[in-house]
Design a protein around this motif. Structure first.
Motif, PDB file in Angstrom:
ATOM      1  N   ASP A 207       0.840  -1.197   0.000  1.00 34.09           N
ATOM      2  CA  ASP A 207       0.000   0.000   0.000  1.00 34.09           C
ATOM      3  C   ASP A 207       0.885   1.261   0.000  1.00 34.09           C
ATOM      4  O   ASP A 207       1.705   1.446   0.908  1.00 34.09           O
ATOM      5  CB  ASP A 207      -0.886  -0.010   1.238  1.00 34.09           C
ATOM      6  CG  ASP A 207      -1.965   1.066   1.189  1.00 34.09           C
ATOM      7  OD1 ASP A 207      -1.862   1.966   0.332  1.00 34.09           O
ATOM      8  OD2 ASP A 207      -2.890   0.995   2.007  1.00 34.09           O
ATOM      9  N   LEU A 210       1.628   3.404   3.100  1.00 35.62           N
ATOM     10  CA  LEU A 210       2.587   3.019   4.136  1.00 35.62           C
ATOM     11  C   LEU A 210       3.838   3.886   4.115  1.00 35.62           C
ATOM     12  O   LEU A 210       4.588   3.916   5.091  1.00 35.62           O
ATOM     13  CB  LEU A 210       2.977   1.548   3.960  1.00 35.62           C
ATOM     14  CG  LEU A 210       1.869   0.513   4.156  1.00 35.62           C
ATOM     15  CD1 LEU A 210       2.387  -0.879   3.837  1.00 35.62           C
ATOM     16  CD2 LEU A 210       1.329   0.570   5.576  1.00 35.62           C
ATOM     17  N   LEU A 260       0.121  -4.813  10.624  1.00 36.41           N
ATOM     18  CA  LEU A 260      -0.307  -4.359   9.301  1.00 36.41           C
ATOM     19  C   LEU A 260      -0.950  -5.496   8.507  1.00 36.41           C
ATOM     20  O   LEU A 260      -1.942  -5.274   7.787  1.00 36.41           O
ATOM     21  CB  LEU A 260       0.882  -3.797   8.530  1.00 36.41           C
ATOM     22  CG  LEU A 260       1.472  -2.484   9.048  1.00 36.41           C
ATOM     23  CD1 LEU A 260       2.791  -2.173   8.352  1.00 36.41           C
ATOM     24  CD2 LEU A 260       0.479  -1.339   8.837  1.00 36.41           C
ATOM     25  N   THR A 263      -4.493  -6.367  10.003  1.00 30.87           N
ATOM     26  CA  THR A 263      -5.492  -5.300   9.811  1.00 30.87           C
ATOM     27  C   THR A 263      -5.687  -4.947   8.337  1.00 30.87           C
ATOM     28  O   THR A 263      -6.294  -3.924   8.025  1.00 30.87           O
ATOM     29  CB  THR A 263      -5.081  -4.045  10.590  1.00 30.87           C
ATOM     30  OG1 THR A 263      -3.762  -3.637  10.188  1.00 30.87           O
ATOM     31  CG2 THR A 263      -5.095  -4.312  12.091  1.00 30.87           C
ATOM     32  N   ASP A 264      -5.153  -5.809   7.431  1.00 32.40           N
ATOM     33  CA  ASP A 264      -5.317  -5.626   5.978  1.00 32.40           C
ATOM     34  C   ASP A 264      -4.782  -4.284   5.488  1.00 32.40           C
ATOM     35  O   ASP A 264      -5.368  -3.656   4.606  1.00 32.40           O
ATOM     36  CB  ASP A 264      -6.795  -5.761   5.575  1.00 32.40           C
ATOM     37  CG  ASP A 264      -7.344  -7.150   5.871  1.00 32.40           C
ATOM     38  OD1 ASP A 264      -6.561  -8.113   5.774  1.00 32.40           O
ATOM     39  OD2 ASP A 264      -8.536  -7.265   6.210  1.00 32.40           O
ATOM     40  N   ARG A 265      -3.666  -3.851   6.055  1.00 30.19           N
ATOM     41  CA  ARG A 265      -3.087  -2.577   5.652  1.00 30.19           C
ATOM     42  C   ARG A 265      -1.763  -2.739   4.892  1.00 30.19           C
ATOM     43  O   ARG A 265      -1.144  -1.740   4.531  1.00 30.19           O
ATOM     44  CB  ARG A 265      -2.841  -1.692   6.882  1.00 30.19           C
ATOM     45  CG  ARG A 265      -4.103  -1.398   7.678  1.00 30.19           C
ATOM     46  CD  ARG A 265      -3.840  -0.416   8.795  1.00 30.19           C
ATOM     47  NE  ARG A 265      -5.027  -0.222   9.619  1.00 30.19           N
ATOM     48  CZ  ARG A 265      -5.141   0.691  10.566  1.00 30.19           C
ATOM     49  NH1 ARG A 265      -4.112   1.495  10.821  1.00 30.19           N
ATOM     50  NH2 ARG A 265      -6.242   0.801  11.267  1.00 30.19           N
TER      51      ARG A 265
END
Length: 314
Positions: A207, A210, A260, A263-265
């Motif tokens: 992502d 980030l 991360l 939490t699907d980040r």
């Protein structure tokens, strides 16, 4: 600086069984002293006499093998030590790199995250077997054909500076630093050299959001770990302060990564939307596998460093 005799004894005794070291150290030291005295009695200075005696005694690893009743022989003894040194150096890092690359490709490009770990382990094992076979075959041919390699004769100048056993070898340290810097390169490179998505466009795997904090923080932790590897090599062994720093760095890297992932980040949301297998539960599978791998590696690394620190104190 240790004397040449101290360094020679340390290099010889480090591969001799521990119960025999004290006895052999006393015997060797007395023999070396007697031979030096014989030369100095004839008018030779002590330093040159010591160098001549140790040179005549030969490579300390070969001397240790004679005391330990070990045969340094593959097909013959000529290139055994060189074969073993080359084999260890190659097996230290090449199979691991091949396994990691195979697993990443399998999980991302191949679209099979569930099979990534198995594929990586299989590739690493196959690579290790191939390296062992071809290196051994090459040295066996050299040995049998008596091909000269032009290697320099052993001299006392090749003795290591340390008189204690070194836990941290140069190949291990180099491999660790290369792996860490390679990981930093992957984190940075995936943002600029994007993976192709299903429709032909290119998207970063992680992502982009980030980069506001987490990716720079993880890169700092990795670079700090490079500093730890350098400190370990200079120390030559694990100490409890190094174990503590290692544990903190493992925690500083593993905790954010696990959070991360859970939490699907971690993965780029646009990339997940482009691939059907990621939308249909694949992203969760990747996260679970990555969490397990991250935790296992971190815990194992901390336990391994603590065990080695205990051995070093002994």
């Amino acid at each position: 600086m240790s004397s040449l005799t101290d360094r020679y004894l340390a290099a010889t005794l480090r591969t001799v069984p521990a119960p025999r070291r004290a006895e052999l150290a006393e015997e060797l030291r007395a023999s070396i002293a007697d031979m030096i005295d014989d030369r100095t009695a004839g008018g030779q200075d002590h330093a040159s006499a010591e160098r001549e005696v140790l040179t005549e005694m030969g490579n300390p690893e070969q001397l240790a093998a004679r005391y330990s009743d070990r045969t340094l022989q593959l097909i013959g003894p000529r290139y055994y030590l060189l074969w073993w040194r080359v084999l260890r150096m190659l097996l230290t890092w090449i199979p691991a790199i091949v396994g990691v690359v195979t697993g990443v490709v399998k999980a991302t490009v191949g679209g099979e995250p569930g099979a990534a770990i198995g594929a990586g382990i299989a590739s690493a094992l196959q690579t290790a077997v191939q390296i062992a076979f071809w290196v051994t075959l090459s040295f066996a041919v050299l040995e049998r054909t008596r091909t000269p390699l032009g290697l320099p004769e052993w001299t006392v100048d090749q003795l290591p500076e340390e008189t204690h056993d070194r836990q941290i070898s140069q190949p291990d340290s180099v491999a660790s630093v290369v792996f860490l810097l390679g990981t930093v390169g992957v984190l940075v490179g995936q943002h600029f050299q994007h993976w192709a998505s299903g429709d032909g466009s290119r998207l970063p795997v992680l992502d982009p959001a980030l980069w506001s904090f987490w990716l720079p923080a993880l890169i700092v932790v990795l670079l700090a770990t490079v500093g730890l590897e350098i400190a370990k090599y200079r120390s030559g062994r694990w100490t409890w302060p190094l174990v503590g720093v290692n544990a903190l760095l493992n925690l500083a890297f593993a905790a954010p990564v696990v959070w991360l992932l859970l939490t699907d980040r971690m993965l780029n949301p646009d990339l997940v939307e482009r691939f059907a297998w990621l939308r249909e539960g694949g992203a969760d599978d990747v996260a679970r596998i990555a969490v397990v791998v991250t935790v296992v590696i971190a815990v194992w690394d901390v336990i391994d460093s603590a065990v080695k620190a205990v051995r070093a104190r002994r």
